[in-house]
Scaffold this motif. Sequence first.
Motif, PDB file in Angstrom:
ATOM      1  N   VAL A  76       0.878  -1.232   0.082  1.00 29.84           N
ATOM      2  CA  VAL A  76      -0.038  -0.037  -0.034  1.00 29.84           C
ATOM      3  C   VAL A  76       0.914   1.305  -0.020  1.00 29.84           C
ATOM      4  CG1 VAL A  76      -1.766   1.178   1.578  1.00 29.84           C
ATOM      5  CG2 VAL A  76      -2.038  -1.201   1.112  1.00 29.84           C
ATOM      6  N   LEU A  77       1.786   1.202   0.721  1.00 34.58           N
ATOM      7  CA  LEU A  77       2.877   2.445   0.724  1.00 34.58           C
ATOM      8  C   LEU A  77       3.558   2.500  -0.506  1.00 34.58           C
ATOM      9  CD1 LEU A  77       4.479   2.119   4.316  1.00 34.58           C
ATOM     10  CD2 LEU A  77       2.791   3.842   3.635  1.00 34.58           C
ATOM     11  N   VAL A  83       1.473   6.689  -6.963  1.00 35.80           N
ATOM     12  CA  VAL A  83       0.426   7.620  -7.419  1.00 35.80           C
ATOM     13  C   VAL A  83       0.894   8.893  -7.039  1.00 35.80           C
ATOM     14  CG1 VAL A  83      -1.850   8.055  -7.008  1.00 35.80           C
ATOM     15  CG2 VAL A  83      -1.343   5.791  -7.065  1.00 35.80           C
ATOM     16  N   ALA A  84       1.572   9.200  -6.265  1.00 39.01           N
ATOM     17  CA  ALA A  84       1.882  10.642  -5.661  1.00 39.01           C
ATOM     18  C   ALA A  84       2.941  11.277  -6.476  1.00 39.01           C
ATOM     19  CB  ALA A  84       2.376  10.802  -4.175  1.00 39.01           C
ATOM     20  N   PHE A  85       4.041  10.503  -6.912  1.00 36.38           N
ATOM     21  CA  PHE A  85       5.043  10.864  -7.591  1.00 36.38           C
ATOM     22  C   PHE A  85       5.208  10.442  -9.055  1.00 36.38           C
ATOM     23  CE2 PHE A  85       6.542  10.721  -3.213  1.00 36.38           C
ATOM     24  CZ  PHE A  85       6.751  12.096  -3.135  1.00 36.38           C
ATOM     25  N   PHE A  86       4.266   9.546  -9.632  1.00 34.78           N
ATOM     26  CA  PHE A  86       4.520   9.175 -11.046  1.00 34.78           C
ATOM     27  C   PHE A  86       3.246   9.542 -11.648  1.00 34.78           C
ATOM     28  CE2 PHE A  86       7.833   6.688  -9.158  1.00 34.78           C
ATOM     29  CZ  PHE A  86       8.716   7.047 -10.069  1.00 34.78           C
TER      30      PHE A  86
END
Length: 86
Positions: A76-77, A83-86
């Motif tokens: 999950v991490l 999702v946050a950086f790509f």
Amino acid sequence: MTGGAGFISSANKSSKENRNLGKIRPKSTVSDGVSREKNMDKADVKSIDESIKYRNNRYSSNSKSGYFFTTIVILVLAWIIWVAFF
């Protein structure tokens, strides 16, 4: 700083009372109660063995579930970072 002297005298008085109580109270002695060596021949070896197996199985089960949840958290991490950086 005015309460310092009162606190010290109160602590000294309390300490003295505790020492005096220690002199009044009887000392603990070893009881003549149940002895493990005397009662081992009365023990039900089968139920003890089953109990040990049950505890070992629970430990193994908890260990496996711990690895599962750790893996899920890591995945999950990793997904959140993806999702946050790509």
